[in-house]
Design a protein around this motif. Structure first.
Motif, PDB file in Angstrom:
ATOM      1  N   UNK A 145       0.824  -1.205   0.000  1.00 19.99           N
ATOM      2  CA  UNK A 145       0.000   0.000   0.000  1.00 19.99           C
ATOM      3  C   UNK A 145       0.861   1.259   0.000  1.00 19.99           C
ATOM      4  N   UNK A 146       1.935   1.228   0.774  1.00 21.20           N
ATOM      5  CA  UNK A 146       2.819   2.390   0.883  1.00 21.20           C
ATOM      6  C   UNK A 146       3.841   2.457  -0.245  1.00 21.20           C
ATOM      7  N   UNK A 147       3.842   1.435  -1.104  1.00 22.96           N
ATOM      8  CA  UNK A 147       4.832   1.353  -2.183  1.00 22.96           C
ATOM      9  C   UNK A 147       6.254   1.476  -1.609  1.00 22.96           C
ATOM     10  N   UNK A 148       6.478   0.716  -0.550  1.00 26.97           N
ATOM     11  CA  UNK A 148       7.771   0.746   0.130  1.00 26.97           C
ATOM     12  C   UNK A 148       8.871   0.185  -0.770  1.00 26.97           C
ATOM     13  N   UNK A 149      10.116   0.563  -0.474  1.00 32.18           N
ATOM     14  CA  UNK A 149      11.251   0.061  -1.254  1.00 32.18           C
ATOM     15  C   UNK A 149      11.325  -1.459  -1.147  1.00 32.18           C
ATOM     16  N   UNK A 150      11.061  -1.969   0.054  1.00 29.36           N
ATOM     17  CA  UNK A 150      11.036  -3.411   0.263  1.00 29.36           C
ATOM     18  C   UNK A 150       9.587  -3.867   0.309  1.00 29.36           C
ATOM     19  N   UNK A 151       9.203  -4.739  -0.614  1.00 26.60           N
ATOM     20  CA  UNK A 151       7.825  -5.217  -0.661  1.00 26.60           C
ATOM     21  C   UNK A 151       7.800  -6.741  -0.601  1.00 26.60           C
ATOM     22  N   UNK A 152       7.816  -7.300   0.605  1.00 31.54           N
ATOM     23  CA  UNK A 152       7.802  -8.765   0.741  1.00 31.54           C
ATOM     24  C   UNK A 152       6.527  -9.357   0.143  1.00 31.54           C
ATOM     25  N   UNK A 153       6.682 -10.500  -0.504  1.00 26.14           N
ATOM     26  CA  UNK A 153       5.530 -11.168  -1.110  1.00 26.14           C
ATOM     27  C   UNK A 153       4.825 -12.086  -0.129  1.00 26.14           C
ATOM     28  N   UNK A 154       5.572 -12.523   0.886  1.00 23.09           N
ATOM     29  CA  UNK A 154       5.017 -13.440   1.870  1.00 23.09           C
ATOM     30  C   UNK A 154       5.477 -13.027   3.261  1.00 23.09           C
ATOM     31  N   UNK A 155       4.692 -13.348   4.253  1.00 26.75           N
ATOM     32  CA  UNK A 155       5.137 -13.111   5.619  1.00 26.75           C
ATOM     33  C   UNK A 155       6.162 -14.172   5.992  1.00 26.75           C
ATOM     34  N   UNK A 156       7.031 -13.832   6.916  1.00 28.15           N
ATOM     35  CA  UNK A 156       8.060 -14.759   7.390  1.00 28.15           C
ATOM     36  C   UNK A 156       8.148 -14.567   8.902  1.00 28.15           C
ATOM     37  N   UNK A 157       7.583 -15.478   9.640  1.00 28.69           N
ATOM     38  CA  UNK A 157       7.427 -15.315  11.080  1.00 28.69           C
ATOM     39  C   UNK A 157       8.674 -15.722  11.858  1.00 28.69           C
ATOM     40  N   UNK A 158       8.661 -15.387  13.135  1.00 33.68           N
ATOM     41  CA  UNK A 158       9.743 -15.818  14.009  1.00 33.68           C
ATOM     42  C   UNK A 158       9.821 -17.337  14.084  1.00 33.68           C
ATOM     43  N   UNK A 159       8.666 -17.983  14.015  1.00 33.18           N
ATOM     44  CA  UNK A 159       8.626 -19.445  14.022  1.00 33.18           C
ATOM     45  C   UNK A 159       9.275 -20.011  12.758  1.00 33.18           C
ATOM     46  N   UNK A 185      -3.585 -24.501  11.724  1.00 29.75           N
ATOM     47  CA  UNK A 185      -2.906 -24.255  10.463  1.00 29.75           C
ATOM     48  C   UNK A 185      -3.701 -23.354   9.526  1.00 29.75           C
ATOM     49  N   UNK A 186      -5.027 -23.529   9.487  1.00 27.31           N
ATOM     50  CA  UNK A 186      -5.814 -22.711   8.574  1.00 27.31           C
ATOM     51  C   UNK A 186      -5.775 -21.237   8.974  1.00 27.31           C
ATOM     52  N   UNK A 187      -5.685 -20.944  10.280  1.00 28.73           N
ATOM     53  CA  UNK A 187      -5.590 -19.564  10.732  1.00 28.73           C
ATOM     54  C   UNK A 187      -4.211 -18.993  10.413  1.00 28.73           C
ATOM     55  N   UNK A 188      -3.183 -19.841  10.496  1.00 27.25           N
ATOM     56  CA  UNK A 188      -1.841 -19.396  10.122  1.00 27.25           C
ATOM     57  C   UNK A 188      -1.791 -19.022   8.645  1.00 27.25           C
ATOM     58  N   UNK A 189      -2.400 -19.856   7.807  1.00 27.64           N
ATOM     59  CA  UNK A 189      -2.359 -19.632   6.363  1.00 27.64           C
ATOM     60  C   UNK A 189      -3.061 -18.343   5.956  1.00 27.64           C
ATOM     61  N   UNK A 190      -4.098 -17.985   6.701  1.00 32.50           N
ATOM     62  CA  UNK A 190      -4.849 -16.779   6.364  1.00 32.50           C
ATOM     63  C   UNK A 190      -4.429 -15.569   7.198  1.00 32.50           C
ATOM     64  N   UNK A 191      -3.286 -15.685   7.875  1.00 30.05           N
ATOM     65  CA  UNK A 191      -2.758 -14.564   8.640  1.00 30.05           C
ATOM     66  C   UNK A 191      -3.621 -14.171   9.823  1.00 30.05           C
ATOM     67  N   UNK A 192      -4.237 -15.148  10.472  1.00 34.86           N
ATOM     68  CA  UNK A 192      -5.161 -14.860  11.578  1.00 34.86           C
ATOM     69  C   UNK A 192      -4.641 -15.366  12.925  1.00 34.86           C
ATOM     70  N   UNK A 193      -3.344 -15.540  13.039  1.00 34.08           N
ATOM     71  CA  UNK A 193      -2.794 -16.015  14.311  1.00 34.08           C
ATOM     72  C   UNK A 193      -3.067 -15.037  15.436  1.00 34.08           C
ATOM     73  N   UNK A 194      -3.078 -13.750  15.095  1.00 29.49           N
ATOM     74  CA  UNK A 194      -3.353 -12.734  16.118  1.00 29.49           C
ATOM     75  C   UNK A 194      -4.738 -12.938  16.733  1.00 29.49           C
ATOM     76  N   UNK A 195      -5.706 -13.339  15.922  1.00 24.97           N
ATOM     77  CA  UNK A 195      -7.061 -13.559  16.421  1.00 24.97           C
ATOM     78  C   UNK A 195      -7.097 -14.740  17.376  1.00 24.97           C
ATOM     79  N   UNK A 196      -6.351 -15.778  17.058  1.00 26.69           N
ATOM     80  CA  UNK A 196      -6.289 -16.946  17.933  1.00 26.69           C
ATOM     81  C   UNK A 196      -5.710 -16.562  19.289  1.00 26.69           C
TER      82      UNK A 196
END
Length: 258
Positions: free
Chosen positions: A57-71, A217-228
């Motif tokens: 959205x911000x058109x940042x210089x770095x635009x990751x295509x996927x999240x990469x968690x600490x896990x 796993x389904x919540x992880x895939x949809x980026x909903x770990x915060x909700x859990x």
């Protein structure tokens, strides 16, 4: 680029690795020392779909295509180190060969690479040592539980630095929760006489020890770990998610006009 492919590009040697999510972003806007720790590290991973979308959205210089968690980082680094022993023993490359693992080149007489966990309670660290001994038998795991204080004393910090330096690790994990862990690693980076990766991974200590469940796993895939996590601790985490998530959206919109 997939997360694991991205992690393979991180060079050997002394590298400071942090992650950023919506909560970290909100805190960093108000805490300049935390912001310095995030922007000053060598590698900053997008630990959250919200960060991936915000960069686009911000058109940042770095635009990751996927999240990469600490896990993701934790699993990758541990599996890589553990597997490097198998690869080395199987091929028995000549000394000085590029096939010799980095940790083995540094310490030719070392049989197993050393991994240090700093943070959490002795109970959690004990569970980590027990599980790692079974899952990663080729790795020597050392742990250090610092005092639980809002602010560590100079003596406390010196003791942590000494423990790490004296053991000459091949990988270091810091788990003191954000923003404390990132600020500690960054402020003491030049005191650490290490040759390896250091990652601030917070809740991963509890995830791996089994004292805190990960989202399905389904919540992880949809980026909903915060909700859990919020569902598990609604009252304690209301400020982080109930207030923090709308604040994150507002902050991103505001930043787009700056």
């Amino acid at each position: 680029m997939e997360c694991r492919e991205l992690l393979w590009t991180i060079p050997d040697g002394k590298v400071l690795i942090n992650t950023i999510n919506a909560y970290s972003y909100n805190v960093a806007r108000k805490d300049s020392s935390f912001a310095d720790a995030l922007t000053g590290c060598d590698v900053l991973l997008s630990d959250g779909t919200s960060i991936v979308l915000a960069c686009r959205f911000l058109r940042a210089k770095s635009r990751p295509k996927h999240r990469c968690t600490g896990w993701d980082l934790f699993r990758f680094e541990m599996e890589k180190l553990n597997g490097s022993v198998y690869s080395f023993l199987a091929s028995q490359p000549a000394e000085g060969s590029s096939q010799v693992p980095y940790w083995k080149k540094r310490n030719p007489d070392r049989v197993k690479p050393k991994v240090i966990f700093v943070g959490s309670t002795e109970k959690v660290l004990s569970l980590i040592r027990e599980k790692a001994a079974k899952e990663f038998p080729n790795i020597e795991v050392l742990t250090y539980s610092p005092p639980f204080k809002n602010e560590l004393s100079r003596e406390d910090n010196d003791a942590i630095v000494k423990f790490i330096n004296d053991n000459d690790p091949d990988l270091v994990w810091i788990g003191m929760s954000a923003p404390k862990q990132e600020k500690w690693s960054f402020s003491h980076w030049h005191e650490l006489d290490i040759h390896c990766h250091l990652g601030s991974i917070g809740a991963v200590f509890d995830f791996y020890a089994g004292t805190m469940p990960r989202a399905p796993l389904f919540m992880q895939r949809f980026g909903m770990e915060w909700l859990f996590r919020w569902m598990k601790e609604p009252r304690r985490l209301f400020p982080r998610y109930g207030i923090g998530n709308p604040s994150f959206i507002w902050n991103i919109i505001t930043e787009s006009f700056e």
